[in-house]
Design an enzyme around this catalytic site. Structure first.
Site, PDB file in Angstrom:
ATOM      1  CB  ILE B 147      -0.935  -0.012   1.225  1.00 25.53           C
ATOM      2  CG1 ILE B 147      -1.967  -1.131   1.067  1.00 25.53           C
ATOM      3  CG2 ILE B 147      -1.590   1.337   1.421  1.00 25.53           C
ATOM      4  CD1 ILE B 147      -2.882  -1.312   2.248  1.00 25.53           C
ATOM      5  CB  CYS B 148       0.830   4.351  -0.012  1.00 26.34           C
ATOM      6  SG  CYS B 148       1.407   6.043  -0.230  1.00 26.34           S
ATOM      7  CD  GLN B 149       7.417   4.870   2.785  1.00 29.64           C
ATOM      8  OE1 GLN B 149       6.698   4.712   3.781  1.00 29.64           O
ATOM      9  NE2 GLN B 149       8.554   5.536   2.824  1.00 29.64           N
ATOM     10  N   GLY B 151       3.764  -0.194  -1.175  1.00 26.95           N
ATOM     11  CA  GLY B 151       3.731  -0.771  -2.516  1.00 26.95           C
ATOM     12  C   GLY B 151       5.090  -0.643  -3.194  1.00 26.95           C
TER      13      GLY B 151
END
Lengths: 350, 354
Positions: B147-149, B151
Site C-alpha cells: 500500500i502506497c509507500q 507498494g
C-alpha cells in the site's frame, strides 16, 4: 434538540448580546478602528468552551478547538461583507470590501511577517495565513521553545546593529565562539528572509484570490445570483483560494520558496545543535555526534547479528534434516535401503 | 443586483446555529466512547523490534485461499486505515473474499531506530515476515499487497525475492515519482535531505503532517472543520470523523536513514524508473518481477497521481499485468463505502483466479 441542556439556555442571551454589539463589531471588523477586538459571539463562545472543555476528551478538545477557530474565521469574513450597523440598513459595497482586503494583504506582504500590522492581519484574515500558521505550529513543535522562536528574533532596525556588532572579527581566546555566534546570526537572518518570502508568496496568493473572488461575484451578479449566507461566502472563498493556491504551488518558484524555508530552518537548528554539542563536550557529557556514532555501530552489529541468526536457523534446519535422514537410514531394513535412501537424500539437497 | 447580500439578522442566526451545533457536538463528544480503530480481531504472530506481524483469523464457514496475503503498509501513518471501522474495513472484506490476511504494523520508530535503512526494512523486516508467513502456511510463495509507500517497498522486495512471491498487488503506489502533477515530488526536489536528516535524526511525524496538509491547506485545515459542524448532531458520523481525525494525525516519526534514502532514491532520482536503487548488495530491477501483478490506483488521488501509479505498466517482467482504477481518492480507496464494495472483491477475485 431543546432538551440537550447547556447551550439552549445561553442561546438567547448570546443573540441579544450580539445584536447590542453589532454596530461596534462591524466598525472594528472593517478595520476602521484599532485594535481589532474579539466580538461578543467569540467571547461568549470562548467563555462557554472554558466552562465545558475540561470534561472533554483530549482528541475532542483539539477537534472542537479547530472547529471554533474556523467558525470565528468564517464569521469574521462574513461580518466584513454584512457590515450593517442596524438591522435593515444597507450592506457595504462588496467591491470596496474586497479592495480593502486586497490593500491589507498587500501592505502586510510588504512589511514582512513579523510586523504589527501583519499580526493584526493574522487575526482579521486568518484564513489566508492558514498554510503559514500550519508551518509555524510545526516549527514550534520542532523547537525546544514555544512558538516559532526565530521568526521575531531580529526585528528590522535591530538587525543592522546586530549584524554590525557580530561582523567584528573574533579575536583571542573566544574567537571560535564568536565565529559560531556570528554564523548563528547569519543563519537566523537567512531563516527570517526565507519566512518573509514564504509569507509574501501567500500574500500574493491572497491578493490574487481576492481578484478571482471579485470575478466570481461579478459573474454571479450578471447571472442574478445572490450570496446571502456566511457559509456560502466562506465556501466560495475556500474554493477560490484553493484553486489559486493549487496553481501557484505547482510552480518551481514555490518549490524554491518552500525548500528555502525548510532548509533555512534546518540550518539554524543544525548550527544550534552543533553549538550545544560543543558545550556538552566541554562538560565531558555525551554529545549528539557521539550518540549518532554509537547508534550507527549498534545498528551495524544488530544487522550482523540478525544475518548470523538467520544463517544459523538455516544450518539448524539442514542439520535436523540430515539427522532425520540418518535415522530413516537406520530404521530402514537392510534389504529395502537402496530403494528409499536416494529419494530422501535428494529431498534434503533441494 | 448585489451578488453579496448578507443581512445582519441572518448572520446572527447563522452564528447562533453554528454555536448550537457546537454545543450539541460537545455533548456528543462527552458521551462518546473512546475512538476505536483496528476493529477486526487479530493475532500477533511475530514481533521484532517495533514491528508486529498480525494475522486476521478468517471465518470458519469460508474456505480460504491456501496462499496467504501479506499486507505491507507504508511507514507513513498507521496501517489501521485498512481496518478503521466495522463497515469500512478492507481487511474484513478481504477475509470475506476468502483471503488469509496478514499485516505488518511497523510501530513507532524512535531515536534508537534512526539508523534503520531501506535495506533493513525491505531485505530485513519484510523478508523475515514473509518467511514467517511462508512457514506458518506451508507455502513456498505467498501473495503480497503493498500500500502506497509499502507498494514501492513491495516492488523492490519482489524484484529481489521473486522466488517467495506468488502474486503482487500494489495499491495507490507511486512508481514514477516525477510526473508533472506530483506536488509532493515538486516540493521535495528543493529540500536538502542530508541537512534535514543530519539535523533531525528521525523525521518527525509533524513535519510530514505539515507537508500533507500543505497540499490543500484551506480545505484540510479550515473548511473541513466548518463542514464537520453540520455532522456533530449525528453521533455515528461524529465518531467516523474522529476516527479519521485520529488516523490523519497519528503520524509515526520516520527513521532518518530510511527517509534519506527514500527521498533521494525514489523522489529525487526517480529510481524505480531510472534504476539505481541499491538495497544492501543488490540493485533493484523491476524486470525481475515475473509473477502476476495487479495495480490498483485512485483516479482522484492528490498524493499519488494516477499517472505515477500507471507508470508500472511495462516496467516489470511479468506477462500477467492488470490494473483496477477506483473513482476516488487516496484515502477513499480504503474508507469509502463504494471502495468497500468494489476493491476487496476485485482483489479477491484476481487472487483466487491465480
Amino acid at each position: 434538540m431543546s432538551d440537550r441542556g447547556f447551550w439552549d439556555d445561553n442561546l438567547q442571551a448570546l443573540q441579544q448580546n450580539y445584536w447590542e454589539s453589532w454596530s461596534r463589531i462591524s466598525r472594528k471588523a472593517l478595520g476602521t478602528e484599532t485594535p481589532l477586538q474579539k466580538n461578543p459571539w467569540e467571547m461568549a463562545q470562548e467563555h462557554w468552551w472554558q466552562a465545558v472543555s475540561p470534561a472533554a476528551p483530549e482528541i475532542a478538545k483539539a477537534f472542537m478547538g479547530r472547529m471554533m477557530d474556523q467558525g470565528k474565521q468564517f464569521f469574521r469574513m462574513a461580518e466584513l461583507f454584512a457590515g450593517s450597523q442596524q438591522p435593515g440598513d444597507a450592506a457595504p459595497d462588496w467591491t470596496e470590501v474586497l479592495d480593502r482586503i486586497s490593500a491589507s494583504l498587500g501592505a502586510a506582504g510588504g512589511e514582512g511577517a513579523a510586523s504589527e500590522s501583519s499580526e493584526r492581519l493574522y487575526k482579521m484574515m486568518g484564513f489566508w495565513v492558514l498554510p503559514l500558521d500550519t508551518w509555524q505550529r510545526m516549527a514550534s513543535l520542532l523547537s525546544i521553545l514555544p512558538g516559532d522562536l526565530f521568526r521575531n528574533v531580529l526585528q528590522n532596525g535591530a538587525e543592522s546593529a546586530t549584524e554590525r556588532l557580530f561582523s567584528v572579527p573574533g579575536l583571542g581566546y573566544s574567537q571560535q565562539e564568536q565565529a559560531h555566534l556570528q554564523e548563528l546570526m547569519r543563519l537566523i537572518r537567512g531563516y527570517q528572509r526565507a519566512l518573509h518570502e514564504y509569507s509574501q508568496f501567500f500574500s500574493g496568493i491572497g491578493s490574487e484570490s481576492v481578484e478571482r473572488l471579485r470575478e466570481t461575484f461579478r459573474r454571479k451578479a450578471v447571472n442574478g445570483e445572490v450570496t446571502d449566507s456566511a457559509r456560502t461566502l466562506y465556501d466560495t472563498w475556500v474554493r477560490t483560494c484553493e484553486a489559486v493556491y493549487g496553481e501557484h504551488v505547482m510552480t518551481p518558484d514555490f518549490a524554491g520558496v518552500n525548500g528555502q524555508l525548510v532548509n533555512a530552518a534546518m540550518a539554524v537548528k543544525h548550527h544550534v545543535g552543533m553549538m550545544v554539542d560543543e558545550k556538552l563536550g566541554s562538560l565531558n557529557l555525551p554529545t549528539r555526534r557521539e550518540l549518532r556514532t554509537l547508534q550507527s555501530r549498534i545498528q551495524e552489529n544488530r544487522r550482523e547479528n540478525k544475518r548470523l541468526r538467520s544463517e544459523l536457523e538455516v544450518l539448524k534446519e539442514q542439520v535436523a534434516n540430515l539427522t532425520s535422514v540418518k535415522s530413516v537410514r537406520r530404521a530402514v531394513p537392510a534389504g529395502t535401503r537402496r530403494k528409499t535412501v536416494p529419494k530422501q537424500k535428494s529431498g534434503v539437497e533441494s | 443586483m448585489k451578488p453579496i447580500d448578507i443581512r445582519p439578522e441572518k448572520l446572527a442566526l447563522e452564528m447562533a446555529d453554528y454555536s448550537r451545533k457546537l454545543g450539541i457536538g460537545v455533548e456528543n463528544l462527552l458521551h462518546a466512547d473512546a475512538v476505536e480503530t483496528g476493529v477486526t480481531p487479530k493475532q500477533a504472530v511475530y514481533r521484532e523490534d517495533k514491528l508486529t506481524l498480525y494475522r486476521y483469523p478468517g471465518a470458519d464457514n469460508i474456505r480460504q485461499n491456501p496462499v496467504p496475503l501479506l499486507i505491507v503498509y507504508a511507514l507513513v501513518n498507521r496501517p489501521y486505515l485498512t481496518d478503521i471501522q466495522e463497515d469500512r474495513s478492507t481487511v474484513r472484506n478481504l477475509l470475506a473474499e476468502a483471503q488469509d490476511v496478514y499485516l505488518i504494523d511497523w510501530g513507532y520508530p524512535d531515536g534508537a531506530d534512526c539508523c534503520l535503512t531501506l535495506d533493513d526494512y525491505i531485505n530485513g523486516y519484510i523478508d523475515r515476515c514473509v518467511d514467517v508467513v511462508r512457514k506458518q502456511s506451508g507455502q513456498e510463495k505467498i501473495n503480497i499487497l503493498g500500500i502506497c509507500q509499502g507498494g514501492a517497498f513491495s516492488l523492490c522486495y519482489t524484484s529481489l525475492h521473486q522466488e517467495k512471491v506468488k502474486n503482487l498487488i500494489t495499491m495507490v503506489t507511486p512508481v514514477d515519482f516525477q510526473t508533472p502533477d506530483n506536488l509532493l515530488s515538486a516540493w521535495v526536489q528543493s529540500i536538502d535531505i542530508d541537512l534535514l536528516v543530519d539535523t533531525l535524526g528521525n523525521v518527525p511525524g509533524e513535519l510530514l503532517n505539515w507537508t500533507f496538509l500543505s497540499l490543500k491547506p484551506f480545505s484540510l485545515t479550515g473548511q473541513k472543520y466548518v463542514n464537520m459542524v453540520d455532522l456533530l448532531e449525528d453521533e455515528a458520523k461524529l465518531k467516523n470523523f474522529l476516527r479519521m481525525e485520529k488516523w490523519i494525525f497519528d503520524s509515526p516519526d520516520q527513521a532518518g536513514e530510511s527517509f534519506r534514502q527514500f527521498i533521494k532514491d525514489f523522489f529525487q532520482n526517480n529510481g524505480l524508473i531510472n534504476g539505481g536503487i541499491r538495497l544492501g548488495e543488490r540493485l533493484v530491477d523491476l524486470k525481475n518481477i515475473t509473477c502476476p501483478v495487479l495495480n490498483v490506483y485512485a483516479e482522484q488521488d492528490h498524493l499519488v497521481p494516477p499517472d505515477a501509479s500507471r507508470a508500472l505498466s511495462g516496467l516489470t517482467g511479468t506477462t500477467d499485468y492488470s490494473e483496477v482504477a477506483f473513482p476516488g481518492g487516496h484515502i477513499g480507496i480504503y474508507v469509502s463505502g463504494k471502495a468497500q464494495k468494489t476493491i476487496p472483491p476485485a482483489i479477491g477475485r484476481w487472487l483466487n483466479a491465480r
